[in-house]
Design an enzyme around this catalytic site. Structure first.
Site, PDB file in Angstrom:
ATOM      1  N   LYS A 179      41.304  21.945 -10.456  1.00 56.20           N
ATOM      2  CA  LYS A 179      39.905  22.269 -10.156  1.00 56.20           C
ATOM      3  C   LYS A 179      39.138  22.573 -11.445  1.00 56.20           C
ATOM      4  O   LYS A 179      38.016  22.105 -11.637  1.00 56.20           O
ATOM      5  CB  LYS A 179      39.845  23.453  -9.175  1.00 56.20           C
ATOM      6  CG  LYS A 179      40.279  23.060  -7.767  1.00 56.20           C
ATOM      7  CD  LYS A 179      40.471  24.236  -6.807  1.00 56.20           C
ATOM      8  CE  LYS A 179      41.010  23.715  -5.474  1.00 56.20           C
ATOM      9  NZ  LYS A 179      41.280  24.749  -4.469  1.00 56.20           N
ATOM     10  N   GLN A 218      41.704  31.081  -4.565  1.00 53.99           N
ATOM     11  CA  GLN A 218      42.727  30.142  -4.120  1.00 53.99           C
ATOM     12  C   GLN A 218      43.622  30.798  -3.072  1.00 53.99           C
ATOM     13  O   GLN A 218      44.103  31.919  -3.267  1.00 53.99           O
ATOM     14  CB  GLN A 218      43.554  29.663  -5.333  1.00 53.99           C
ATOM     15  CG  GLN A 218      44.558  28.580  -5.012  1.00 53.99           C
ATOM     16  CD  GLN A 218      43.917  27.260  -4.582  1.00 53.99           C
ATOM     17  OE1 GLN A 218      42.806  26.921  -4.979  1.00 53.99           O
ATOM     18  NE2 GLN A 218      44.612  26.521  -3.744  1.00 53.99           N
ATOM     19  N   ASP A 272      33.711  27.279  -0.784  1.00 54.75           N
ATOM     20  CA  ASP A 272      34.816  26.855   0.088  1.00 54.75           C
ATOM     21  C   ASP A 272      34.355  26.799   1.553  1.00 54.75           C
ATOM     22  O   ASP A 272      35.026  26.198   2.386  1.00 54.75           O
ATOM     23  CB  ASP A 272      35.975  27.864  -0.005  1.00 54.75           C
ATOM     24  CG  ASP A 272      37.143  27.349  -0.834  1.00 54.75           C
ATOM     25  OD1 ASP A 272      37.349  26.122  -0.859  1.00 54.75           O
ATOM     26  OD2 ASP A 272      37.844  28.181  -1.430  1.00 54.75           O
TER      27      ASP A 272
HETATM   28  N1  GUN Z   1      44.421  26.474  -0.395  1.00 55.72           N
HETATM   29  C1  GUN Z   1      44.640  25.285   0.196  1.00 55.72           C
HETATM   30  N2  GUN Z   1      43.476  24.604   0.341  1.00 55.72           N
HETATM   31  C2  GUN Z   1      42.518  25.391  -0.169  1.00 55.72           C
HETATM   32  C3  GUN Z   1      41.113  25.251  -0.305  1.00 55.72           C
HETATM   33  O1  GUN Z   1      40.489  24.250   0.088  1.00 55.72           O
HETATM   34  N3  GUN Z   1      40.465  26.286  -0.891  1.00 55.72           N
HETATM   35  C4  GUN Z   1      41.123  27.406  -1.297  1.00 55.72           C
HETATM   36  N4  GUN Z   1      40.402  28.378  -1.818  1.00 55.72           N
HETATM   37  N5  GUN Z   1      42.400  27.575  -1.193  1.00 55.72           N
HETATM   38  C5  GUN Z   1      43.108  26.571  -0.620  1.00 55.72           C
END
Ligand code: GUN
Length: 288
Positions: free
Chosen positions: A53, A97, A120
């Protein structure tokens, strides 16, 4: 039939080129899109996702910062950091995350993120707005899946869509987006009786279970579009250590009309749509 591959790397690159251009235009007006990523603990997969990311931000010309904490960090420390980022004008998106370590109250952490920086789309305000069909940040993984349909010209109107998995991150928002797009949606989960019968009715099948190759070729309707959200690391057999999805790709490919591979399908699109949401947040801040 051999399915056409829905290539998340290719579609992601195409969209990201546009985001880079827009980021430059915004930067010329004094706003560089900025994302803050918070990582708690040492989960190996999460570390890779966070690195990807942050790298994606750099490639698209976005500002980013990463805040990593030991698994035993106090909740207060993370909440204080989120409060600081909420007030920071350089930051347009805040992502924590998941999964968080078990002793962490994930709801308290996600609720601490300012709704206008919740790129998100996990906060209740965003979830509610998505359900009502109002403007919101769409959770990145289902948003990426919808881009595949759009890009490949796959109409969803009147289609039977089956989502396997009912998580807040993927299953529930995916079902909502498919419903808004005109599909008739069934959500299957661990307590569903006769999963195969449901899957065999699906024109659109989304697998978001987290179990390697759980969807076998005989569970797929000929000509179906298959979106594989799973990212699993094989624990045994000749391919130990390799990534695979929730779908038995080799078998499914012979039955489906379109299919996403793992890796290289939904994964890169999740990151792409995180950039899209961060860019949108930066644009909103300029217009505010
Ligand atoms: N863990 C797995 N997928 C995601 C996501 O799309 N966003 C976040 N923050 N954590 C995740």
């Amino acid at each position: 039939m051999t399915a056409q591959i829905l290539d998340g790397n290719a579609l992601g690159q195409k969209l990201r080129a546009g985001f880079k251009q827009k980021a430059e235009e915004l930067a010329a007006q004094g706003v560089r899109p900025g994302l803050a990523v918070i990582l708690v603990g040492e989960d190996a997969a999460s570390q890779v996702y966070v690195r990807n990311k942050v790298n994606a931000c750099a490639q698209a010309g976005f500002y980013s910062e990463k805040h990593a904490y030991a698994p035993d960090v106090a909740l207060r420390v993370v909440l204080d950091k989120i409060a600081e980022l909420n007030a920071d004008p350089k930051i347009h998106g805040i992502l924590v995350q998941l999964p968080l370590p078990r002793h962490f109250d994930a709801d308290a952490v996600l609720d601490a993120i300012a709704a206008e920086k919740d790129v998100d789309g996990f906060r209740a305000e965003n979830v509610g707005a998505l359900m009502l069909g109002q403007p919101c940040f769409i959770p990145c993984t289902p948003y990426g899946a919808m881009k595949f349909f759009e890009d490949a010209g796959i109409s969803l109107k009147g289609k039977e869509a089956v989502v396997v998995g009912r998580s807040n991150i993927v299953g529930k928002p995916m079902a909502m987006l498919l419903m808004h797009a005109g599909a008739t949606v069934t959500v299957c989960h661990s307590q569903t009786r006769d999963l195969k019968a449901h899957c065999l009715r699906a024109d659109i099948l989304v697998a978001a279970i987290g179990k390697p190759k759980m969807i076998t070729g005989d569970m797929i309707k000929p000509g179906a579009v298959v979106i594989d959200v799973g990212i699993n690391r094989l624990q045994d057999g000749p391919d130990t250590g390799k990534l695979c999805g929730d779908v038995d790709f080799a078998a499914a490919r012979e039955v489906a009309s379109f299919i996403t591979p793992v890796p290289g399908g939904v994964g890169p699109m999740t990151i792409t749509m995180l950039l899209a949401n961060t860019l949108e947040s930066a644009e909103r801040s300029l217009n505010a």
